[in-house]
Write an enzyme that holds these catalytic residues in place. Structure first.
Site, mmCIF file in Angstrom:
data_model
loop_
_atom_site.group_PDB
_atom_site.id
_atom_site.type_symbol
_atom_site.label_atom_id
_atom_site.label_comp_id
_atom_site.label_asym_id
_atom_site.label_seq_id
_atom_site.Cartn_x
_atom_site.Cartn_y
_atom_site.Cartn_z
ATOM 1 C CD GLU A 42 -13.243 -7.896 76.801
ATOM 2 O OE1 GLU A 42 -13.178 -6.920 76.031
ATOM 3 O OE2 GLU A 42 -12.467 -8.858 76.741
ATOM 4 C CE LYS A 81 -8.198 -13.705 70.269
ATOM 5 N NZ LYS A 81 -7.968 -13.115 71.488
HETATM 6 N N1 PSU Z 1 -9.162 -11.325 73.253
HETATM 7 C C1 PSU Z 1 -10.260 -11.916 72.750
HETATM 8 N N2 PSU Z 1 -11.284 -11.171 72.283
HETATM 9 C C2 PSU Z 1 -11.222 -9.817 72.329
HETATM 10 C C3 PSU Z 1 -10.070 -9.206 72.909
HETATM 11 C C4 PSU Z 1 -9.061 -9.990 73.348
HETATM 12 O O1 PSU Z 1 -10.335 -13.121 72.711
HETATM 13 O O2 PSU Z 1 -12.166 -9.173 71.879
HETATM 14 C C5 PSU Z 1 -10.042 -7.733 73.110
HETATM 15 C C6 PSU Z 1 -10.037 -7.456 74.633
HETATM 16 O O3 PSU Z 1 -10.911 -6.392 74.882
HETATM 17 C C7 PSU Z 1 -8.611 -7.068 74.916
HETATM 18 C C8 PSU Z 1 -8.266 -6.355 73.627
HETATM 19 O O4 PSU Z 1 -8.480 -6.273 76.050
HETATM 20 O O5 PSU Z 1 -8.858 -7.154 72.608
HETATM 21 C C9 PSU Z 1 -6.779 -6.235 73.428
HETATM 22 O O6 PSU Z 1 -6.562 -5.392 72.362
HETATM 23 P P1 PSU Z 1 -5.116 -4.714 72.152
HETATM 24 O O7 PSU Z 1 -4.216 -5.842 71.757
HETATM 25 O O8 PSU Z 1 -5.320 -3.715 71.048
HETATM 26 O O9 PSU Z 1 -4.768 -4.112 73.462
#
Ligand code: PSU
Ligand code: MN
Length: 299
Positions: free
Chosen positions: A21, A155
């Site tokens: 990603e 996380k």
């Molecule tokens: N977890 C991490 N680092 C990140 C993300 C998640 O440790 O950068 C990013 C990933 O791209 C994940 C996104 O898909 O955050 C999720 O964001 P949201 O909760 O807005 O869907």
């Protein structure tokens, strides 16, 4: 959609490919180190025996596998936007630069014929979601995307228990890699147990084949890989910074797609870089493991 020639060659030859990603590069890691780290993640995939395919939108074009110039843009361009599945066509039509989340990366990877994907942590159900309805599109997307995601769990900024419940409802399998515990990203143990454990890449490959045989491969599968003991964040420091970060996000009125980047940045600052070191270590380990699984699946 443009598939990088090296990636297209590998796919055509049945050789292992791992999707990566790009939101982690643009929004999850600080500049300018993020570019170097993005290259290290790709190198970890190669070291594990697979071809890396970092996914992003560059000038409106969906790319699967980035050349140097494209990776530079994603890491350095201040205008790069965080793109989930629903944003893909919007950003493409406007010719903008976009970084893909787990959801949109999984979507484009599957569309390109890539079955294995590595990241740091999955998005999930946010704390207080029963009020805010904030649940990452990562979960819904995995429920209908045939891809294996190697990650270090979710996380602790999220509601881990609720996230595991939603994964169950959505038919997304979760396997612990050499562990019976669901990992907590910066920490080895999130406090939640797992039903299934696997101990080597061949066992994961066998499961991928069984899914195809039984027709349960239209949804995603999570391979949860713990951070190495030596790289784990101190638990007391973790708990303290998490509490202050959640309070700061609330006070600042941070909402929606800004929440994850805000809290990641908070951790990096408040732990004086310790969370960043841990974050990089676990992503590299996941990239390596994903490559080994992709190689076992291709064999
Ligand atoms: N977890 C991490 N680092 C990140 C993300 C998640 O440790 O950068 C990013 C990933 O791209 C994940 C996104 O898909 O955050 C999720 O964001 P949201 O909760 O807005 O869907
Ligand atoms: Mn959200």
């Amino acid at each position: 959609m443009l598939i990088h020639p090296e990636v297209a060659d590998a796919l055509a030859g049945g050789r292992p490919v791992v999707a990566l990603e790009s939101t982690i590069i643009s929004h999850g890691l600080p500049r300018p180190d993020n570019l170097r780290i993005a290259r290290e993640i790709e190198a970890a995939v190669r070291a594990g025996g697979a071809v890396p395919a970092t996914v992003a939108l560059v000038d409106g074009q969906a790319r699967v596998g980035l050349d140097d110039a494209a990776l530079d843009r994603v890491a350095g361009d201040l205008a790069v936007v965080k793109v989930s599945v629903r944003d893909l066509a919007t950003v493409a039509a406007r010719g903008a630069v976009g970084a893909t989340t787990v959801a949109s990366t999984a979507h484009l990877a599957a569309r390109a014929g890539i079955g294995v994907f590595a990241t740091g942590g999955l998005g999930g159900v946010h704390r207080g979601a029963s009020e805010s309805w904030d649940e990452s599109a990562d979960l819904m997307t995995l429920s209908r995307t045939p891809v294996l995601v190697v990650c270090a769990g979710v996380k602790s900024i999220l509601d881990v228990g609720a996230t595991l419940e939603r994964l169950e409802s959505l038919n997304v399998g979760v396997l612990g890699y050499r562990t019976d515990r669901f990992p907590g990203f910066y920490l080895r143990d999130s406090g939640f147990a797992l039903d299934w454990r696997v101990d080597d890449p061949a066992a994961v490959a066998a499961e991928l084949r069984a899914r195809v045989e039984l027709g349960t491969d239209s949804s995603g599968l999570v391979l949860a890989n713990q951070i190495a003991a030596a790289d784990e964040l101190d638990r007391e420091l973790h708990d303290r910074v998490l509490a202050s970060g959640l309070a700061a996000a609330e006070a600042a009125g941070v909402r929606g797609k800004e929440v994850t980047p805000f809290l990641l940045d908070w951790f990096h600052r408040e732990t004086a870089g310790a969370s960043l070191t841990a974050n990089v270590a676990l992503v590299l380990a996941n990239a390596r493991l994903a490559a080994e699984v992709a190689a076992a699946a291709a064999a």
